[in-house]
Design an enzyme around this catalytic site. Structure first.
Site, mmCIF file in Angstrom:
data_model
loop_
_atom_site.group_PDB
_atom_site.id
_atom_site.type_symbol
_atom_site.label_atom_id
_atom_site.label_comp_id
_atom_site.label_asym_id
_atom_site.label_seq_id
_atom_site.Cartn_x
_atom_site.Cartn_y
_atom_site.Cartn_z
ATOM 1 N N TYR A 217 0.785 -1.228 0.000
ATOM 2 C CA TYR A 217 0.000 0.000 0.000
ATOM 3 C C TYR A 217 0.828 1.295 0.000
ATOM 4 O O TYR A 217 1.718 1.466 0.832
ATOM 5 C CB TYR A 217 -0.928 0.035 1.216
ATOM 6 C CG TYR A 217 -1.963 1.121 1.081
ATOM 7 C CD1 TYR A 217 -3.123 0.904 0.362
ATOM 8 C CD2 TYR A 217 -1.756 2.368 1.631
ATOM 9 C CE1 TYR A 217 -4.055 1.909 0.191
ATOM 10 C CE2 TYR A 217 -2.683 3.383 1.474
ATOM 11 C CZ TYR A 217 -3.834 3.141 0.753
ATOM 12 O OH TYR A 217 -4.757 4.135 0.591
ATOM 13 N N LYS A 226 7.433 8.564 0.284
ATOM 14 C CA LYS A 226 7.810 8.928 1.655
ATOM 15 C C LYS A 226 9.210 8.403 2.000
ATOM 16 O O LYS A 226 9.980 9.063 2.697
ATOM 17 C CB LYS A 226 6.799 8.366 2.656
ATOM 18 C CG LYS A 226 5.380 8.792 2.381
ATOM 19 C CD LYS A 226 5.193 10.274 2.484
ATOM 20 C CE LYS A 226 3.879 10.662 1.878
ATOM 21 N NZ LYS A 226 3.241 11.840 2.418
ATOM 22 N N ASP A 293 2.334 17.155 -2.232
ATOM 23 C CA ASP A 293 2.772 16.325 -1.102
ATOM 24 C C ASP A 293 4.233 16.536 -0.678
ATOM 25 O O ASP A 293 4.532 16.440 0.494
ATOM 26 C CB ASP A 293 2.559 14.843 -1.448
ATOM 27 C CG ASP A 293 2.503 13.948 -0.219
ATOM 28 O OD1 ASP A 293 1.816 14.308 0.756
ATOM 29 O OD2 ASP A 293 3.163 12.897 -0.218
ATOM 30 N N ARG A 385 -7.772 6.057 -1.894
ATOM 31 C CA ARG A 385 -6.943 7.029 -2.620
ATOM 32 C C ARG A 385 -7.136 6.945 -4.121
ATOM 33 O O ARG A 385 -7.512 5.897 -4.656
ATOM 34 C CB ARG A 385 -5.456 6.750 -2.323
ATOM 35 C CG ARG A 385 -5.083 6.873 -0.843
ATOM 36 C CD ARG A 385 -4.317 8.117 -0.559
ATOM 37 N NE ARG A 385 -4.192 8.384 0.876
ATOM 38 C CZ ARG A 385 -3.585 9.463 1.352
ATOM 39 N NH1 ARG A 385 -3.043 10.343 0.538
ATOM 40 N NH2 ARG A 385 -3.525 9.669 2.652
HETATM 41 P P1 GTP Z 1 -1.844 13.268 2.330
HETATM 42 O O1 GTP Z 1 -2.021 12.877 0.887
HETATM 43 O O2 GTP Z 1 -2.227 12.163 3.265
HETATM 44 O O3 GTP Z 1 -0.485 13.811 2.646
HETATM 45 O O4 GTP Z 1 -2.970 14.363 2.678
HETATM 46 P P2 GTP Z 1 -3.287 15.869 2.256
HETATM 47 O O5 GTP Z 1 -2.668 16.809 3.225
HETATM 48 O O6 GTP Z 1 -3.022 16.105 0.808
HETATM 49 O O7 GTP Z 1 -4.863 15.927 2.562
HETATM 50 P P3 GTP Z 1 -6.110 16.229 1.617
HETATM 51 O O8 GTP Z 1 -6.026 17.557 0.939
HETATM 52 O O9 GTP Z 1 -6.328 15.056 0.750
HETATM 53 O O10 GTP Z 1 -7.291 16.327 2.680
HETATM 54 C C1 GTP Z 1 -7.720 15.269 3.425
HETATM 55 C C2 GTP Z 1 -9.014 15.517 4.124
HETATM 56 O O11 GTP Z 1 -9.125 16.829 4.663
HETATM 57 C C3 GTP Z 1 -10.213 15.329 3.197
HETATM 58 O O12 GTP Z 1 -11.194 14.603 3.878
HETATM 59 C C4 GTP Z 1 -10.660 16.733 2.935
HETATM 60 O O13 GTP Z 1 -12.017 16.785 2.613
HETATM 61 C C5 GTP Z 1 -10.329 17.452 4.239
HETATM 62 N N1 GTP Z 1 -10.057 18.900 4.003
HETATM 63 C C6 GTP Z 1 -9.175 19.428 3.145
HETATM 64 N N2 GTP Z 1 -9.209 20.777 3.158
HETATM 65 C C7 GTP Z 1 -10.156 21.105 4.069
HETATM 66 C C8 GTP Z 1 -10.655 22.371 4.551
HETATM 67 O O14 GTP Z 1 -10.246 23.455 4.137
HETATM 68 N N3 GTP Z 1 -11.615 22.301 5.512
HETATM 69 C C9 GTP Z 1 -12.093 21.115 6.005
HETATM 70 N N4 GTP Z 1 -13.036 21.145 6.959
HETATM 71 N N5 GTP Z 1 -11.649 19.915 5.561
HETATM 72 C C10 GTP Z 1 -10.694 19.915 4.617
HETATM 73 C C1 SPV Z 2 0.511 10.441 3.513
HETATM 74 O O1 SPV Z 2 0.131 9.542 4.281
HETATM 75 O O2 SPV Z 2 1.013 11.519 3.925
HETATM 76 C C2 SPV Z 2 0.349 10.285 2.048
HETATM 77 C C3 SPV Z 2 -0.141 9.002 1.539
HETATM 78 O O3 SPV Z 2 0.646 11.208 1.308
HETATM 79 S S1 SPV Z 2 1.099 7.780 1.472
HETATM 80 O O4 SPV Z 2 1.724 7.829 0.144
HETATM 81 O O5 SPV Z 2 0.456 6.468 1.656
HETATM 82 O O6 SPV Z 2 2.089 8.013 2.472
HETATM 83 MN MN MN Z 3 1.499 12.965 2.437
#
Ligand code: GTP
Ligand code: SPV
Ligand code: MN
Length: 604
Positions: A217, A226, A293, A385
């Protein structure tokens, strides 16, 4: 070895591959060339094996769905190691074992582990092929799912071997799902080690090299991401004087056409993808995306800090992604994309919670079972994802592959905090900003296989990704001010989109409305944007945030922009205890910053 290996002109690589093949004993060996034909062939192969379901060709051309084993749905931080000679080099925030001991253990685990399978060799480049700032890795894996995902997420194939040349350096990345097949044994659709306690995601920054066992995964298995681009690269960056960070990169263009680049570090599933490609609700403002990311940053000839995204794809959180919240992500994965652990509709399309379309009357959930809206479980896994090419993002920035990167004007730090932390807050100066980054905390999310919603310290959103002693990492960040004219470094802001009211509702609408906060940050960078000085930093003056057209209850706004002195006193206490864990590796400047914060808070 099989034909095609003439392409490997690198003696060190050939020697490593021979050793690995002898250790893992695969039935076949295949060298990936990175071509579109190869990608298509591998996807078809995955369909034949039952790992992939091809989605409806009209609705979602060249898209596939994969369902992982239920034990293999997220990163495994408990099973992730930084192995060095001396434990102090890994520091208090990393799992550690003596490097030599762990190598023996891993060699035992990998022995014959690819029996019955094909060993794929994936030469990949993090960053543009041939750029002096890129890093080459070679991932050896027995997972075809990893091959196709790596092909989207990184630059893969023959061109990378050419750039590597006869004596170029590469990071050996060995990966196995840890599920050898006995002769005649039938395969399963998602082979992996099912006992999470037997998974090992192991880094040897002193080599550097990576060994990952037992998981297929995401961050456990796509080793360029990462493992290489953050854990290994952060350790290299520290030695070489640059930064490898868990950050999005965006460009913000004002109605007047002025452009500033912003990089932001939020923990996993805390909003990077959403912010990176947001559609501003403020008229005339434009966001273009460079990465969602990872950011690699170095000081350029002009003394400014330049950021580049070493990846070529997005591995983004599906649930919550809708035309309302993130239209540009929705338009990115319309084709040529892979979905993992989402639900499958009867039309052969994907669905997940809060996708912005009504739940289908019937679907197949992420575990492969019939699902309907009255089921008392989610159709998609909370950490399901999409894997999609960055080039398909409608707002991808023209400079996203520029090897020189783009000059960063502002850093954002943040996390998921229901209380205390205001909507936005600017640091007094670089040292105070580094202090803010070190003090970041967030509620845990489904991106890691552990309990969610638990508040923990997550400095710079790097807690799971820093490949060396976090105390030394703080020192490294502070040292950037000595490497250039400090006035040329990005301004530092702390943001929190996740404040909740007493009744649990979001105080701030988030997503495209975050452009209002970006506008204030833009103005601050430009020397405008009214602010008030508070004990925790500069906050927007009343009326400084552009809230035109937004229906925000005034009590919510005051809560979002209040400085909760008692809450902050608690933060400071907790931070002091956290800092104690770093012993003498904690830079004195951060202790001093903490004392100064306490003093300002005591004055109210
Ligand atoms: P990784 O890929 O794990 O590193 O995550 P990321 O930081 O890119 O997170 P991502 O933007 O995918 O957001 C993850 C979650 O946060 C989702 O469920 C979104 O709907 C929620 N989210 C993102 N931006 C906001 C915001 O401005 N407000 C709220 N309430 N939720 C948000
Ligand atoms: C995170 O967990 O911060 C991600 C997804 O961006 S993974 O590639 O699974 O680490
Ligand atoms: Mn990440």
């Amino acid at each position: 070895m099989a034909a095609g290996f003439e392409a490997i002109g690198n003696g060190e690589l050939l020697a490593w591959l021979r050793d690995v093949a002898q250790l893992c004993m695969p039935d076949n060996v295949y060298l990936c060339d990175g071509s579109p034909e190869e990608y298509a062939y591998m996807c078809d192969q995955l369909v034949r094996q039952g790992t992939f379901t091809r989605l409806n060709e009209t609705l979602r051309p060249d898209c596939f769905l994969a369902r992982s084993h239920p034990s293999d749905v997220a990163r495994v931080e408990d099973r992730t190691y930084i192995c060095t000679g001396d434990q102090a080099e890994a520091g208090p925030t990393n799992n550690w074992a003596p490097a030599e001991e762990m190598k023996l253990k891993m060699a035992c685990m990998f022995k014959d582990c690819m029996a019955g399978r094909t060993m794929y060799i994936i030469p990949f480049s993090m960053g543009p092929v041939g750029s002096p700032f890129s890093m080459i890795g070679v991932e050896v894996t027995d997972s075809p799912y990893v091959v196709v995902n790596m092909t989207i997420m990184t630059r893969v194939g023959t061109k990378v071997l050419e750039a590597l040349g006869a004596d170029g350096k590469f990071v050996p990345c060995l990966h196995s799902v840890g599920a050898p097949l006995a002769p005649g044994q039938e395969d399963v659709t998602w082979p992996c080690e099912r006992d999470p306690a037997n998974k090992y995601i192991v880094h040897f920054p002193e080599d550097p090299s990576i060994w990952s066992y037992g998981s297929g995964y995401g961050g456990n298995a796509l080793l360029g991401k990462k493992c290489l681009a953050l854990r290994i690269a952060s350790a290299v960056a520290r030695k070489e004087g640059w930064l490898a960070e868990h950050m999005l990169i965006l460009a913000l263009t004002s109605p007047e056409g002025k452009k500033h680049y912003v990089a932001g570090a939020f923990p996993s599933a805390c909003g990077k993808t959403n912010l990176a490609m947001m559609q501003p609700t403020l008229p005339g403002w434009k966001v273009t995306c460079l990465g969602d990311d990872i950011a690699w940053m170095r000081i350029g000839a002009d003394g400014r800090l330049y950021a580049m995204n070493p990846e070529t794809g997005f591995f983004g959180v599906a649930p919550g992604t809708s035309y309302q919240s993130n239209p540009n992500a929705m338009d990115t994965f319309t084709r040529n994309s892979i979905f993992t652990n989402v639900a499958l509709t009867d039309h052969g399309d994907v669905w997940w919670e809060e996708m912005g379309v009504p739940a289908p009357a019937h679907a197949i959930d992420w575990e492969g079972n019939d699902w309907s809206p009255d089921a008392d479980r989610k159709a998609a896994h909370p950490n399901s994802r999409f894997t999609a090419p960055a080039s398909q993002c409608p707002v991808i920035d023209p400079d996203w592959q520029n090897p020189a990167g783009v000059p960063i004007s502002a850093f954002l730090f943040g996390g998921r905090r229901a209380s205390t932390i205001p909507l936005v807050n600017e640091a007094f100066d670089w040292e105070h900003g580094v202090f803010m980054g070190s003090a970041a905390g967030s509620e845990t999310t489904a991106a890691n296989l552990s309990k969610t919603g638990v508040l923990r310290h997550d400095p710079f959103a790097m807690l799971p990704f820093c490949g060396y002693n976090m105390g030394d990492y703080f020192t490294h960040w502070l040292s950037m001010a000595d490497r250039t004219d400090a006035a040329k470094l990005p301004r530092i802001f702390f943001v929190n989109w996740f404040r909740k009211g007493d009744d649990g509702h979001w105080l701030w609408p988030g997503y495209g409305e975050n452009s209002r906060v970006l506008k204030w940050i833009f103005e601050r960078v430009e020397g405008g944007g009214e602010a008030v000085e508070t004990p925790i930093g500069y906050l927007p003056a009343p009326d400084a945030l552009d809230l035109s057209g937004l229906d925000l209850p005034s009590e919510d706004l005051s809560a979002l922009l209040a400085v909760d002195i008692e809450g902050w006193k608690g933060e400071a206490e907790g931070l002091g205890t956290y800092y104690d864990g770093f012993g003498d590796r904690l830079p004195g400047a951060l202790r001093k910053q903490l004392a100064a914060l306490k003093e300002r808070l005591s004055r109210g």
